[in-house]
Design a protein around this motif. Structure first.
Motif, PDB file in Angstrom:
ATOM      1  N   GLY A   8     -21.978 -22.221  99.912  1.00 50.38           N
ATOM      2  CA  GLY A   8     -22.311 -20.960 100.579  1.00 50.38           C
ATOM      3  C   GLY A   8     -21.757 -20.841 101.980  1.00 50.38           C
ATOM      4  O   GLY A   8     -22.448 -20.346 102.870  1.00 50.38           O
ATOM      5  N   ARG A  57     -27.460 -24.252  99.206  1.00 48.24           N
ATOM      6  CA  ARG A  57     -27.531 -24.038  97.758  1.00 48.24           C
ATOM      7  C   ARG A  57     -27.721 -22.560  97.480  1.00 48.24           C
ATOM      8  O   ARG A  57     -28.827 -22.096  97.180  1.00 48.24           O
ATOM      9  CB  ARG A  57     -28.678 -24.846  97.158  1.00 48.24           C
ATOM     10  CG  ARG A  57     -28.511 -26.350  97.294  1.00 48.24           C
ATOM     11  CD  ARG A  57     -29.664 -27.094  96.642  1.00 48.24           C
ATOM     12  NE  ARG A  57     -29.638 -26.984  95.198  1.00 48.24           N
ATOM     13  CZ  ARG A  57     -30.567 -27.482  94.385  1.00 48.24           C
ATOM     14  NH1 ARG A  57     -31.605 -28.117  94.910  1.00 48.24           N
ATOM     15  NH2 ARG A  57     -30.487 -27.359  93.087  1.00 48.24           N
ATOM     16  N   PRO A  58     -26.650 -21.760  97.556  1.00 43.45           N
ATOM     17  CA  PRO A  58     -26.802 -20.335  97.259  1.00 43.45           C
ATOM     18  C   PRO A  58     -27.154 -20.084  95.800  1.00 43.45           C
ATOM     19  O   PRO A  58     -27.864 -19.131  95.481  1.00 43.45           O
ATOM     20  CB  PRO A  58     -25.431 -19.746  97.621  1.00 43.45           C
ATOM     21  CG  PRO A  58     -24.482 -20.906  97.530  1.00 43.45           C
ATOM     22  CD  PRO A  58     -25.269 -22.105  97.924  1.00 43.45           C
ATOM     23  N   TRP A  59     -26.644 -20.943  94.904  1.00 42.83           N
ATOM     24  CA  TRP A  59     -26.977 -20.862  93.476  1.00 42.83           C
ATOM     25  C   TRP A  59     -27.456 -22.236  93.025  1.00 42.83           C
ATOM     26  O   TRP A  59     -26.652 -23.096  92.617  1.00 42.83           O
ATOM     27  CB  TRP A  59     -25.762 -20.429  92.665  1.00 42.83           C
ATOM     28  CG  TRP A  59     -25.346 -19.023  92.962  1.00 42.83           C
ATOM     29  CD1 TRP A  59     -25.933 -17.868  92.521  1.00 42.83           C
ATOM     30  CD2 TRP A  59     -24.248 -18.617  93.786  1.00 42.83           C
ATOM     31  NE1 TRP A  59     -25.271 -16.779  93.020  1.00 42.83           N
ATOM     32  CE2 TRP A  59     -24.241 -17.199  93.791  1.00 42.83           C
ATOM     33  CE3 TRP A  59     -23.284 -19.309  94.516  1.00 42.83           C
ATOM     34  CZ2 TRP A  59     -23.288 -16.476  94.509  1.00 42.83           C
ATOM     35  CZ3 TRP A  59     -22.348 -18.585  95.227  1.00 42.83           C
ATOM     36  CH2 TRP A  59     -22.349 -17.193  95.210  1.00 42.83           C
ATOM     37  N   PRO A  60     -28.772 -22.483  93.079  1.00 41.86           N
ATOM     38  CA  PRO A  60     -29.278 -23.820  92.726  1.00 41.86           C
ATOM     39  C   PRO A  60     -28.921 -24.264  91.314  1.00 41.86           C
ATOM     40  O   PRO A  60     -28.665 -25.455  91.085  1.00 41.86           O
ATOM     41  CB  PRO A  60     -30.800 -23.674  92.904  1.00 41.86           C
ATOM     42  CG  PRO A  60     -30.964 -22.521  93.852  1.00 41.86           C
ATOM     43  CD  PRO A  60     -29.834 -21.593  93.551  1.00 41.86           C
ATOM     44  N   ALA A  61     -28.903 -23.319  90.374  1.00 41.95           N
ATOM     45  CA  ALA A  61     -28.577 -23.703  88.996  1.00 41.95           C
ATOM     46  C   ALA A  61     -27.144 -24.205  88.896  1.00 41.95           C
ATOM     47  O   ALA A  61     -26.863 -25.202  88.212  1.00 41.95           O
ATOM     48  CB  ALA A  61     -28.786 -22.499  88.070  1.00 41.95           C
ATOM     49  N   LEU A  62     -26.220 -23.540  89.596  1.00 45.43           N
ATOM     50  CA  LEU A  62     -24.828 -23.982  89.575  1.00 45.43           C
ATOM     51  C   LEU A  62     -24.670 -25.337  90.267  1.00 45.43           C
ATOM     52  O   LEU A  62     -23.945 -26.216  89.768  1.00 45.43           O
ATOM     53  CB  LEU A  62     -23.946 -22.934  90.249  1.00 45.43           C
ATOM     54  CG  LEU A  62     -22.446 -23.229  90.315  1.00 45.43           C
ATOM     55  CD1 LEU A  62     -21.868 -23.382  88.917  1.00 45.43           C
ATOM     56  CD2 LEU A  62     -21.710 -22.141  91.082  1.00 45.43           C
ATOM     57  N   SER A  63     -25.354 -25.521  91.376  1.00 52.85           N
ATOM     58  CA  SER A  63     -25.280 -26.813  92.072  1.00 52.85           C
ATOM     59  C   SER A  63     -25.841 -27.934  91.203  1.00 52.85           C
ATOM     60  O   SER A  63     -25.277 -29.040  91.150  1.00 52.85           O
ATOM     61  CB  SER A  63     -26.053 -26.740  93.392  1.00 52.85           C
ATOM     62  OG  SER A  63     -25.504 -25.755  94.248  1.00 52.85           O
TER      63      SER A  63
END
Length: 381
Positions: free
Chosen positions: A305, A247-253
């Motif tokens: 990622g 999860r490099p960008w948790p908000a996007l995931s």
């Protein structure tokens, strides 16, 4: 009783078999196939590994150097079991490691540019193998694919197109011009023809192995997914998007994970594309399938990622595009550039100046009166 000529005459089945063998031999040794695709693989994997080494430059000592937790002694113990080897373990000196790292960067750049490709392809394979074996427990599927492709590209003539070697050969041919070549002996001509046939056969076999490797990868991945209950229920991507490690960008995931129906459809489409990929290669369906796979790999790179794995797979898919597609790309770029230049206004000419009448004349500098004007232009000093 049939005479001797009828006995020795080949039957229809024998003739068909001889024709098929002749056609296969001509396909194997007649001409090298997919030269542009091989060049795209060379450029892609050379650039990808160069970016990878530059990205890990601040952490090179912890991953491959003398300061790594996986010491050269542990690496040697593993080499005795697996049969791997690495030039990085020949010395524990930091200066030697830094020299190897710089040479790896230079080799990747030269391989990407296509300089002395026969030699640099071997050096690139040695570099990739050495770095892969030195810290094998920190690799993933992308590293494995780059390793395999670096070994396969040694067999191919990947420097025939879009390379410094191709440019040098073209300039050499222009310098020779119409100068006739000196006569060669019969043995020299036969030796040259045998060498050309051997190089062509090895190149074609290498490209076939690369294509077979990609088909095997997609097919096996799709079949393994079919056996999993999470892929069958359409929830596999939901679990993948909620793994902390990917999860490099948790908000996007989290945003993507809210659309459960889209997630389920994407999971089923991934399985279908991978299983069907080897069966659509000889039809026009491969173009939409390759486009969908491109979108899938971009999504994996962004959401999970894994840019190295996605980049390696996208480059590998390029082997299935024909040479006419790559030959058309430069013409398309030149056509777009000419169209852009034609729409651009001419230098020194203001936009919309075609509607303004030409100003000035020989008498203006002497203070003459402009036609239709009520004001006199002041005289020049």
């Amino acid at each position: 009783m049939p005479n001797e000529a009828q006995k020795t005459a080949p039957s229809g089945a024998d003739r068909w078999l001889v024709e098929r063998i002749t056609a296969a031999w001509e396909l194997l040794t007649g001409r090298p196939v997919s030269l542009y695709a091989a060049s795209v693989l060379r450029i892609g994997y050379g650039l990808l590994y160069l970016i990878f080494l530059l990205r890990e430059f601040p952490h090179r000592d912890e991953i491959w150097g003398p300061g790594s937790p996986w010491t050269p002694g542990l690496a040697h113990q593993l080499f005795e079991q697996t049969g791997w080897n690495s030039v990085l373990t020949l010395s524990g000196s930091r200066a030697y490691f830094e020299l190897c790292y710089v040479l790896a960067l230079v080799t990747s750049a030269l391989f990407m540019l296509g300089w002395r490709t026969r030699v640099t392809s071997v050096l690139f394979a040695v570099v990739v193998t050495s770095f892969h074996a030195r810290s094998i427990f920190m690799t993933d599927g992308g590293d494995n694919l780059v390793l395999l492709m670096s070994l396969y590209l040694v067999l191919t003539a990947c420097g025939r197109r879009w390379s410094l070697d191709a440019r040098r050969d073209r300039l050499k041919a222009l310098r020779k011009g119409s100068t006739p070549e000196p006569p060669r002996s019969l043995f020299a001509r036969q030796l040259r023809e045998a060498r050309t046939a051997l190089v062509t056969a090895v190149h074609n076999c290498g490209m076939f192995v690369i294509a077979a490797q990609v088909c095997l990868l997609y097919g096996s991945a799709g079949l393994y997914k079919v056996q999993g209950p999470s892929w069958g229920s359409g929830t596999a991507l939901h679990y993948a998007l909620n793994l902390e490690l990917f999860r490099p960008w948790p908000a996007l995931s989290h945003f993507v994970d809210q659309y459960t129906l889209v997630i389920a459809i994407a999971g089923y489409m991934a399985v279908l594309l991978q299983v069907a990929f080897p069966f659509v290669l000889f039809s026009r369906l491969k173009y939409p399938v390759l486009t969908l796979l491109l979108g899938m790999h971009i999504g994996i790179a962004v959401l999970l990622g894994l840019p190295l794995f996605s980049g390696a797979m996208i480059i590998a898919d390029a082997v299935f595009l024909p040479d006419r597609f790559y030959a058309f790309l430069p013409r398309l770029c030149r056509r777009l550039l000419r169209r852009t230049d034609s729409r651009r206004p001419a230098p020194g000419r203001a936009e919309g100046s075609g509607t303004v009448p030409a100003q000035g004349g020989p008498g203006d500098a002497l203070g003459s009166e402009q036609p239709g004007s009520k004001h006199r232009v002041p005289q020049a000093p």
